[in-house]
Design a protein around this motif. Structure first.
Motif, short mmCIF file in Angstrom:
data_model
loop_
_atom_site.label_atom_id
_atom_site.label_comp_id
_atom_site.label_asym_id
_atom_site.label_seq_id
_atom_site.Cartn_x
_atom_site.Cartn_y
_atom_site.Cartn_z
N THR A 1 0.84 -1.21 0.00
CA THR A 1 0.00 0.00 0.00
C THR A 1 0.87 1.26 0.00
N THR A 2 1.64 1.43 1.07
CA THR A 2 2.51 2.62 1.15
C THR A 2 3.94 2.31 0.72
N TYR A 3 4.27 1.04 0.61
CA TYR A 3 5.59 0.63 0.14
C TYR A 3 5.47 -0.78 -0.41
N GLU A 4 6.49 -1.21 -1.17
CA GLU A 4 6.48 -2.57 -1.71
C GLU A 4 7.81 -3.25 -1.42
N LEU A 5 7.75 -4.59 -1.38
CA LEU A 5 8.96 -5.37 -1.12
C LEU A 5 9.69 -5.61 -2.42
N VAL A 6 11.00 -5.46 -2.39
CA VAL A 6 11.84 -5.72 -3.56
C VAL A 6 12.54 -7.05 -3.34
N GLY A 7 12.05 -8.08 -3.98
CA GLY A 7 12.62 -9.40 -3.81
C GLY A 7 12.24 -10.02 -2.46
N ASP A 8 12.83 -11.17 -2.16
CA ASP A 8 12.55 -11.88 -0.92
C ASP A 8 13.48 -11.42 0.20
N THR A 9 13.10 -11.76 1.41
CA THR A 9 13.95 -11.45 2.56
C THR A 9 15.18 -12.36 2.55
N LYS A 10 16.37 -11.74 2.58
CA LYS A 10 17.62 -12.51 2.56
C LYS A 10 18.03 -12.87 3.98
N GLU A 11 18.79 -13.95 4.12
CA GLU A 11 19.24 -14.43 5.43
C GLU A 11 20.75 -14.47 5.50
N SER A 12 21.25 -14.41 6.72
CA SER A 12 22.68 -14.65 6.95
C SER A 12 22.96 -16.14 6.87
N LYS A 13 24.19 -16.52 7.11
CA LYS A 13 24.61 -17.91 6.97
C LYS A 13 23.86 -18.82 7.94
N THR A 14 23.39 -19.95 7.45
CA THR A 14 22.66 -20.92 8.27
C THR A 14 23.44 -22.24 8.33
N LYS A 15 22.99 -23.11 9.23
CA LYS A 15 23.55 -24.46 9.34
C LYS A 15 22.46 -25.46 8.99
N THR A 16 22.83 -26.59 8.46
CA THR A 16 21.89 -27.66 8.13
C THR A 16 22.35 -28.94 8.82
N GLU A 17 21.46 -29.51 9.61
CA GLU A 17 21.77 -30.77 10.30
C GLU A 17 20.56 -31.67 10.25
N TYR A 18 20.82 -32.98 10.27
CA TYR A 18 19.73 -33.95 10.27
C TYR A 18 19.10 -34.03 11.66
N SER A 19 17.79 -33.98 11.72
CA SER A 19 17.06 -34.07 12.98
C SER A 19 16.44 -35.46 13.12
N ASP A 20 16.87 -36.19 14.18
CA ASP A 20 16.27 -37.51 14.43
C ASP A 20 14.81 -37.36 14.83
N THR A 21 14.48 -36.24 15.47
CA THR A 21 13.11 -36.03 15.92
C THR A 21 12.14 -35.94 14.75
N PHE A 22 12.51 -35.12 13.74
CA PHE A 22 11.62 -34.90 12.61
C PHE A 22 12.01 -35.71 11.38
N GLU A 23 13.15 -36.44 11.48
CA GLU A 23 13.62 -37.31 10.40
C GLU A 23 13.80 -36.53 9.10
N MET A 24 14.49 -35.41 9.17
CA MET A 24 14.76 -34.59 7.98
C MET A 24 15.90 -33.63 8.30
N ASP A 25 16.47 -33.03 7.25
CA ASP A 25 17.47 -31.99 7.43
C ASP A 25 16.77 -30.70 7.82
N GLU A 26 17.25 -30.04 8.90
CA GLU A 26 16.67 -28.79 9.34
C GLU A 26 17.68 -27.65 9.17
N VAL A 27 17.16 -26.46 8.90
CA VAL A 27 17.99 -25.30 8.60
C VAL A 27 17.80 -24.27 9.72
#
Length: 655
Positions: free
Chosen positions: A76-102
């Motif tokens: 309305t009063t402003y617009e977003l230019v592209g997506d929100t960028k993130e700093s560096k993340t880690k990825t590890e496998y989670s036994d709880t959810f049985e998937m890689d989490e970020v």
């Protein structure tokens, strides 16, 4: 199943979050970088406390909740230019959810470029919702009020209405001599709790030795060390080292509970007052019980054991012996897992610091499990006296299954008491226990069998003796339910006034009591007696122990009944307050909390006036709000009696 686990993490987080201090695990800030007259970069930075992590916006579906930024009025009063960028993340496998989490460790940075549609716009509001996790996960949110020009934004302070403020002030007592309150003295109980839990763990370890997962391993392992070593002394040393590593492994399993520094020792105690966690633990213990009955087997992935076994062979020496001990822990899990679950339940229901209690219990369990490996290495001739493996080990597992069922019922009873469902009244609880122990006796007498039982054989004397003991205990419970005598059971039973039959009083031991503070004080003034303020709980085991073992003593009972006005305030009472008594309470930190239940009201009352949050918690007051003694908690009868008498003496000496 994954969504259910996520719900449990959220559930723990919500409850533990309320018990936190106002020091959140993430500290957020924001900055603005001007790119042009109409474009800006909004930068949101979170500094994450050591050991915690925050999930990325891109954490996959089915895992923990991802971070999400909501840009108010975008488009309305402003617009977003592209997506929100993130700093560096880690990825590890989670036994709880049985998937890689970020996720983010140490620091999370989100950057979003915007373009103004209204050149006069100076303020942008952004809401961040995220989940911060350590051993538990806490849902949180943060609001950013961003000034594009750098000028200060004056925010409207959160306020509460006059009615809420007045109701909140009514909770604050004008205690005239608060300096004598002191820290509540638990007497010798806290120290004895450690040894009691150690003893329970040791007993659990001894029982685990008799199961088919562990018992056959004793002669095989000891023989391996004594025969494979270059000398007899070397074999003994290796076997003792193997036993030491067993103790170490089980002790190390308890250490994560010491890392909950942000939620202190109330972590497992929360179980005793939360309805749905109690129901969940009830289901888990029933599940454990039926695994012992032989309907299915609990095992850890076989690949774990294979990897540990291969590591022990490859490493050799001390490291190899350590991996052999890890292999034993994994292979024996189908028998030790439910026993350790019972130990966890006992720890949650015991008084004292939960993390230290659990460490003591796990240490006791490991010592008992390791003991035969050391003893038989020192005295190998004793191996000849070991009984042969056989059907008696299956009997041990089934008996443990019945005990797991009995313990499971305690958790369901907690939920029933706190929720005021009226399902498991005292007589019904006892009746179900009678059925459980009669069923155990019938099994031991050979009347019926379970799927994993071997061919039917003549009952042995130990089996018949245990069956007789179970029958006697069932009769003891049955006659106690009909008031043949004062039935006591370590605080496990629902209170005596929580009964199917109509009772003259809904107070402990039939003592006249008040469950509203103001009414109790008014009565104390009218009769000229001091007040015993009892902060208690429906699901508080130690409260029941005090009532059964201390309050019931004739000399103490007479003091409580004749000399004091008892005011019992239930901190875990989930009944809603009348709408006109519900209010918002604002703490000094600025946090506003809705007070909607009776338990929330009395819990806030206890914290405000006595800086305490545990139960049982006893305070002696005059009707004019003068403290008569320091506060006490769970303690022995002699200490409690002396405490009551000192309070009476002080009250009677007042002008």
């Amino acid at each position: 199943m994954k969504h259910f686990i996520s719900f449990l993490f959220l559930f723990f987080g919500l409850f533990f979050g309320f018990s936190q201090t106002d020091d959140d695990p993430v500290k957020w800030s924001h900055t603005v970088n001007k790119i042009s007259d109409t474009e800006y970069d909004l930068v949101f930075t979170g500094v994450i406390f050591e050991g915690w992590h925050v999930y990325s916006q891109h954490n996959p579906e089915g895992g923990a909740w991802p971070s999400e930024l909501e840009y108010i009025d975008a488009g309305t009063t402003y617009e977003l230019v592209g997506d929100t960028k993130e700093s560096k993340t880690k990825t590890e496998y989670s036994d709880t959810f049985e998937m890689d989490e970020v996720f983010f460790k140490d620091k999370a940075v989100f950057t979003q470029r915007i373009k103004l549609l209204d050149a006069s716009l100076d303020r942008i509001d952004v809401k961040l919702t995220y989940q911060v996790c350590k051993e538990v996960c806490i849902p949180a949110d943060e609001e950013f009020n961003v000034s594009l020009s750098g000028s200060a934004i004056v925010l409207e302070e959160k306020t509460i209405d006059a009615r809420s403020e007045a109701l909140g002030q009514e909770l604050v007592l004008d205690i005239k001599n608060k300096e004598i309150l002191g820290g509540a003295n638990k007497g010798a109980a806290s120290g004895s709790s450690i040894w009691m839990i150690f003893g329970l763990g040791f007993l659990g370890g001894l029982i685990a030795l008799l199961t088919p997962c562990v018992f056959p391993m004793i002669p095989l392992t000891v023989s391996f060390f004594t025969k494979q070593s270059s000398s007899n002394g070397k074999g003994i040393t290796n076997a003792l080292l193997y036993g030491f590593f067993i103790v170490l492994i089980y002790f190390l399993l308890s250490l994560p509970f010491h890392l909950f520094d942000s939620v202190d020792s109330q972590i497992l105690n929360t179980i005793a007052t939360n309805i749905w966690l109690n129901v969940f633990f009830f289901a888990i213990f029933v599940f454990f019980a039926f695994s012992f009955f032989g309907y299915y087997e609990l095992t850890l992935p076989s690949s774990w054991a294979n990897k540990m076994d291969a590591a022990s062979t490859k490493a050799g020496g001390i490291i190899g012996i350590f991996f052999m001990a890890v292999t034993l822990a994994i292979v024996s899990f189908s028998c030790t897992g439910p026993i350790l679950g019972g130990l966890l339940g006992s720890t949650a229901l015991a008084e004292g610091d939960v993390a230290y209690n659990l460490s003591a219990g796990m240490l006791g369990f490991g010592v008992a499990l390791a003991l035969p490996f050391g003893l038989f290495a020192l005295f190998p001739a004793w191996l000849n006296s070991l009984p042969k493996s056989g059907g008696w080990m299956t009997t041990v597992k089934v008996v443990l299954g019945f005990l797991e069922l009995a313990l499971a019922l305690k958790f369901l009873s907690n939920a029933d008491l706190v929720g005021n469902w009226g399902i498991l009244k005292r007589e019904i609880f006892i009746g179900i226990w009678v059925v459980v122990f009669i069923a155990m006796a019938l099994y031991l007498f050979g009347i019926f069998r379970f799927p994993h039982d071997g061919p039917k054989k003549k009952s042995t004397i130990p089996r018949l003796g245990l069956g007789l003991l179970s029958s006697v205990f069932a009769l003891y419970l049955a006659f106690g339910a009909f008031k043949a005598y004062d039935l006591k059971l370590f605080g496990f039973l629902p209170p005596d006034f929580y009964s199917v039959a109509e009772t003259e009083s809904d107070c402990p031991l039939g003592i006249d009591c008040f469950k509203d503070f103001d009414s109790g004080v008014a009565h104390a003034k009218s009769v000229g007696k001091p007040i015993l303020l009892d902060f208690t709980g429906w699901a508080c085991v130690n409260c029941r122990k005090m009532e059964e073992n201390v309050w019931s003593e004739s000399d103490i009972y007479s003091i409580l009944k004749e000399d004091y006005v008892l005011i019992s305030l239930y901190i875990d009472d989930r009944k809603e307050l009348p709408e006109n008594q519900q209010f918002d309470f604002k703490y000094q930190s600025g946090r506003v909390k809705e007070i909607t239940t009776i338990g929330q009201k009395w819990g806030t009352f206890q914290t405000l006036n006595f800086n305490a949050a545990s139960q049982p918690y006893y305070v002696l007051l005059s009707p004019e709000m003068e403290l008569l003694n320091s506060a006490v908690q769970y303690t022995d009868r002699d200490t409690y009696k002396a405490w009551l008498e000192k309070g009476l003496t002080r009250y009677r000496s007042m002008p």
